[in-house]
Design a protein around this motif. Sequence first.
Motif, mmCIF file in Angstrom:
data_model
loop_
_atom_site.group_PDB
_atom_site.id
_atom_site.type_symbol
_atom_site.label_atom_id
_atom_site.label_comp_id
_atom_site.label_asym_id
_atom_site.label_seq_id
_atom_site.Cartn_x
_atom_site.Cartn_y
_atom_site.Cartn_z
ATOM 1 N N LYS A 2 0.799 -1.212 0.000
ATOM 2 C CA LYS A 2 0.000 0.000 0.000
ATOM 3 C C LYS A 2 0.841 1.277 0.000
ATOM 4 O O LYS A 2 0.579 2.201 -0.770
ATOM 5 N N PHE A 3 1.852 1.358 0.863
ATOM 6 C CA PHE A 3 2.599 2.605 1.010
ATOM 7 C C PHE A 3 4.097 2.386 0.851
ATOM 8 O O PHE A 3 4.645 1.369 1.289
ATOM 9 N N SER A 4 4.748 3.384 0.255
ATOM 10 C CA SER A 4 6.201 3.514 0.296
ATOM 11 C C SER A 4 6.500 4.797 1.065
ATOM 12 O O SER A 4 6.088 5.887 0.644
ATOM 13 N N VAL A 5 7.176 4.663 2.196
ATOM 14 C CA VAL A 5 7.532 5.821 3.014
ATOM 15 C C VAL A 5 8.971 6.188 2.694
ATOM 16 O O VAL A 5 9.896 5.411 2.957
ATOM 17 N N ASP A 30 1.285 -2.742 6.017
ATOM 18 C CA ASP A 30 1.562 -3.031 4.610
ATOM 19 C C ASP A 30 2.297 -1.852 3.975
ATOM 20 O O ASP A 30 1.727 -1.065 3.224
ATOM 21 N N PHE A 31 3.569 -1.722 4.291
ATOM 22 C CA PHE A 31 4.367 -0.614 3.767
ATOM 23 C C PHE A 31 5.835 -1.016 3.693
ATOM 24 O O PHE A 31 6.273 -2.003 4.294
ATOM 25 N N ARG A 57 11.379 -4.651 5.991
ATOM 26 C CA ARG A 57 10.582 -3.636 5.282
ATOM 27 C C ARG A 57 11.415 -2.432 4.881
ATOM 28 O O ARG A 57 10.941 -1.565 4.124
ATOM 29 N N GLY A 81 5.201 0.862 -3.590
ATOM 30 C CA GLY A 81 3.886 0.996 -2.983
ATOM 31 C C GLY A 81 2.890 1.715 -3.878
ATOM 32 O O GLY A 81 3.271 2.423 -4.819
ATOM 33 N N LEU A 98 -0.923 6.030 8.814
ATOM 34 C CA LEU A 98 -1.103 5.166 7.640
ATOM 35 C C LEU A 98 -2.457 4.465 7.679
ATOM 36 O O LEU A 98 -3.126 4.337 6.650
ATOM 37 N N CYS A 102 -5.353 4.991 4.848
ATOM 38 C CA CYS A 102 -5.902 3.813 4.172
ATOM 39 C C CYS A 102 -7.418 3.780 4.308
ATOM 40 O O CYS A 102 -8.136 3.453 3.345
#
Length: 331
Positions: A2-5, A30-31, A57, A81, A98, A102
Motif C-alpha cells: 500500500k505505502f512507500s515511506v 503493509d508498507f 521492510r 507501494g 497510515l 488507508c
Amino acid sequence: MKFSVIVPVYKVEAYLPECIDSILSQSFEDFEVILVDDGSPDQCPAICDAYAERDGRIRVIHQANRGVSAARNNGLFAARGEYIVFVDSDDILCEKSLAGICENISENGDSDIVIGNVIYWDEARGKERTFDYKRDFESRPADKTLLELNEVYARQHLQLPWPAYHSVYNRTFLSEQHLHFKEGLVCAEDLDFYLQVIRAAGSYILTDVSLVKYRLNRVGSVITAPTLWSVWGKLAVFSAAYEQAGMFSDEALMRSYFADYFAHGVLDIAQLGRPADRERCYKFVRENQHILREMSLRPRYLAARIVWGLLGLEAGTCLLMKSKAVYKGRR
C-alpha cells in the motif's frame, strides 16, 4: 503493497532513530521504508544500515550528496507501494497515520493526492499546533476542483499545503505524469513540486488525519540558518509560482498571493553574511521587481511597499527586517 515511506537522510543522527521508529510502529503494516542516505558525513549511513538489517521492510539507498530533491527522486524511482509518503528524517510519522489514510482511501476511492494535517512541534517550548486544512469544510468540498480549493486557502491568507509531508501521493499518477522534484533547489522545492501536482491531479481527498509531527527550529536547518542557496531557491520558486498563477481561475488573487511570499524571500536577503551573496540576490529581485508591485494591500505588505519606495530595496529591506514589519503575523 500500500505505502512507500520515503525518508531523505542527511546529518540528523540525533533524530533519525526516533523518525524510523515512528514509522515501524505504525498499526497498519503493509508498507516499505526507503531510507535515502544523501551522503551524510555523520553516523546516519550506519544507522540506516543497522535498521535495514533488523527489519526487512526497510531498504537503504546510499548516494553522493545531491540534496533533498535528488534523494526524494531516488526514493520515488525505487518505490513499489501504491501511495507515496514523504517524511523528513528529523520529524515523526504520527501514530496511526497510515491506517487513517488507508481508511480514507477505502471510503472515497483511489485519488491522485490525499491532503492531510501536520502537527508543528516546538520541542524546546513543549508546544504543538495543528494545521487542519479540512476545518473550513463540514465535508469534502465536492463542488471545488483542487485548484479552486487552493484559492480558498489563499483568500484566507493560509499557506497552501505544499510541503511534501502534507500529502500522500498516488505513485501511478506521479509516474504517468512524470512528476518529480526539481534538483538543485534548496528551500521551497516542495512548492515547485506541489504546483506540478495540483495542475495535473484529477482527484483528491481532504482528510483530517494528521500525517507528520514536524520539528520546529532545529539548529542547522536551512530554515533557521539561511544561506545564499536557500534564499536564492526561495526567490526563484516564488517568482516562478507567480508566473504560473494563470493555472488558477482567479489569476489576480494568486499572483498577489505568491508576490507576498516573494516579499518574505526578499527579507531573508538581509540575513546573508557575505555582501556578494546579498548583491547576487538583490540583483535577482531588481530584475523581478514587478512582482513586488503586486503584493496584497494587507497592512504589513502595504508598509513594505512604502518603505521600499522611500528607501530603496537594500536599505528598505534592512529596516523591514529589523522592525519585523512583514514577518509579523506570518503563518
